[in-house]
Design a protein around this motif. Structure first.
Motif, mmCIF file in Angstrom:
data_model
loop_
_atom_site.group_PDB
_atom_site.id
_atom_site.type_symbol
_atom_site.label_atom_id
_atom_site.label_comp_id
_atom_site.label_asym_id
_atom_site.label_seq_id
_atom_site.Cartn_x
_atom_site.Cartn_y
_atom_site.Cartn_z
ATOM 1 N N ALA A 190 20.822 0.420 17.500
ATOM 2 C CA ALA A 190 20.745 1.334 18.645
ATOM 3 C C ALA A 190 21.554 0.816 19.834
ATOM 4 C CB ALA A 190 19.287 1.543 19.040
ATOM 5 N N SER A 191 21.458 -0.487 20.111
ATOM 6 C CA SER A 191 22.181 -1.043 21.267
ATOM 7 C C SER A 191 23.684 -0.989 21.039
ATOM 8 C CB SER A 191 21.725 -2.477 21.544
ATOM 9 O OG SER A 191 22.001 -3.325 20.447
ATOM 10 N N GLN A 218 22.375 -11.324 5.723
ATOM 11 C CA GLN A 218 20.975 -10.931 5.841
ATOM 12 C C GLN A 218 20.756 -9.430 5.705
ATOM 13 O OE1 GLN A 218 18.513 -12.896 5.821
ATOM 14 N NE2 GLN A 218 19.456 -14.869 6.273
ATOM 15 N N TYR A 219 21.683 -8.630 6.236
ATOM 16 C CA TYR A 219 21.444 -7.189 6.319
ATOM 17 C C TYR A 219 22.440 -6.330 5.552
ATOM 18 C CZ TYR A 219 18.354 -8.507 10.157
ATOM 19 O OH TYR A 219 17.359 -9.069 10.913
ATOM 20 N N GLY A 220 23.604 -6.883 5.243
ATOM 21 C CA GLY A 220 24.647 -6.099 4.612
ATOM 22 C C GLY A 220 25.729 -5.726 5.605
ATOM 23 N N GLY A 229 15.504 -12.644 7.675
ATOM 24 C CA GLY A 229 16.580 -12.082 8.473
ATOM 25 C C GLY A 229 16.221 -11.832 9.922
ATOM 26 N N LEU A 230 14.940 -11.956 10.281
ATOM 27 C CA LEU A 230 14.545 -11.625 11.638
ATOM 28 C C LEU A 230 15.150 -12.572 12.662
ATOM 29 C CD1 LEU A 230 10.788 -10.683 11.108
ATOM 30 C CD2 LEU A 230 12.739 -9.157 11.445
ATOM 31 N N GLY A 231 15.312 -13.851 12.302
ATOM 32 C CA GLY A 231 15.870 -14.815 13.238
ATOM 33 C C GLY A 231 17.263 -14.447 13.675
ATOM 34 N N LEU A 266 26.624 -1.798 11.537
ATOM 35 C CA LEU A 266 25.392 -1.092 11.855
ATOM 36 C C LEU A 266 24.265 -1.397 10.881
ATOM 37 C CD1 LEU A 266 27.002 2.380 12.687
ATOM 38 C CD2 LEU A 266 26.180 0.653 14.313
ATOM 39 N N ALA A 267 24.446 -2.399 10.031
ATOM 40 C CA ALA A 267 23.438 -2.694 9.015
ATOM 41 C C ALA A 267 22.173 -3.300 9.606
ATOM 42 C CB ALA A 267 24.015 -3.632 7.957
ATOM 43 N N ASN A 268 22.310 -4.076 10.679
ATOM 44 C CA ASN A 268 21.169 -4.748 11.292
ATOM 45 C C ASN A 268 20.345 -3.727 12.087
ATOM 46 O OD1 ASN A 268 19.386 -6.278 12.817
ATOM 47 N ND2 ASN A 268 20.918 -7.751 13.513
#
Length: 260
Positions: free
Chosen positions: A150-151, A90-92, A64-66, A143-145
């Protein structure tokens, strides 16, 4: 949804900490930040979703980092749909849907004095916050990622301060709000509510001007209005609201005494 709920609550607290110095009070039971200012109450509501979840297992791993980094360099709030879908995979999905609302204690009192009020609460307008942005579109924030959380919250707070706060302040000038109702009205407004607000601020003639503006905006509504007006005069106004603009405007005109 426990962990997803924790992410949402923590995000709310970040927003609260940023906006409480502006006089806003957190109403936890409603997910609202509210500020009383004279007869007005200005509200920021943060809608969640019972479908929120955080991805587990392989979807939450290094693969999921990509997409996380790609999302980080893209728009913080109005994220393109392909990126949204990849992030969800990837994150939900931890949705935060921000709304604004303006209540006016004066209009609630005025409504209670009418023989046939359209409503009895104090609300004069409400909308998704995205309609106050340059994009003029619905805003939902995922906001899952963790790489973008924060950004996105920073940009959301900035949008509230730059768009919602000035919008709220305009309501202290009744003449300005009335002029805007007659001229164009906000993009998101419900037509009968605009007519009612105009009558409250400027009397029957102001309401008629907004009614005419609505007919110019929705030409088909005028014939539906005339048909509904005739029916309501003969058979009474039904309890159930119609989904079409014409019948809703006919109901408003009759209840407010501005029909023609």
């Amino acid at each position: 949804m426990g962990e997803a709920r924790d992410v949402f609550i923590e995000a709310c607290q970040t927003i609260v900490a940023a906006l409480e110095p502006n006089g806003y009070r957190w109403i936890k039971s409603q997910n609202d930040l509210a500020r009383k200012d004279g007869p007005f109450t200005f509200r920021l509501h943060f809608q969640s979703s019972h479908r929120n979840f955080l991805a587990e297992g392989k979807n939450a791993g290094r693969s999921g980092l990509g997409i996380g980094r790609i999302a980080l360099i893209g728009p913080a709030l109005f994220v393109p749909l392909p990126i949204q879908l990849l992030e969800i995979n990837q994150y939900g999905s931890v949705k935060m849907i921000p709304h604004i609302q303006v209540d006016d204690a004066r209009i609630a009192k005025w409504r209670r004095q009418l023989q046939k009020p359209l409503r009895l609460d104090s609300s004069v307008t409400s909308a998704n916050l995205g309609y106050l942005s340059q994009e003029r579109s619905w805003l939902e924030i995922n906001l899952a990622n963790p790489l973008t959380r924060a950004s996105r919250l920073t940009e959301l707070i900035t949008l509230i301060q730059s768009a919602a706060f000035p919008f709220f302040e305009r309501f202290h000038r009744d003449e300005k709000i009335l002029a805007e109702l007659i001229e164009s009205g906000p993009d998101w407004a419900i037509e009968f509510a605009e007519v009612e607000h105009a009558v409250f601020l400027g009397g029957p003639e102001a309401g008629r001007k907004v009614l005419e503006r609505c007919f110019l905006k929705w030409p088909m509504a005028e014939s539906e209005y005339q048909t509904a007006l005739k029916e309501y005069r003969e058979n009474g106004i039904p309890e159930v609201w119609d989904f079409s603009a014409g019948p809703r405007l006919a109901r408003a005109a009759l209840c407010l005494g501005i029909e023609h």
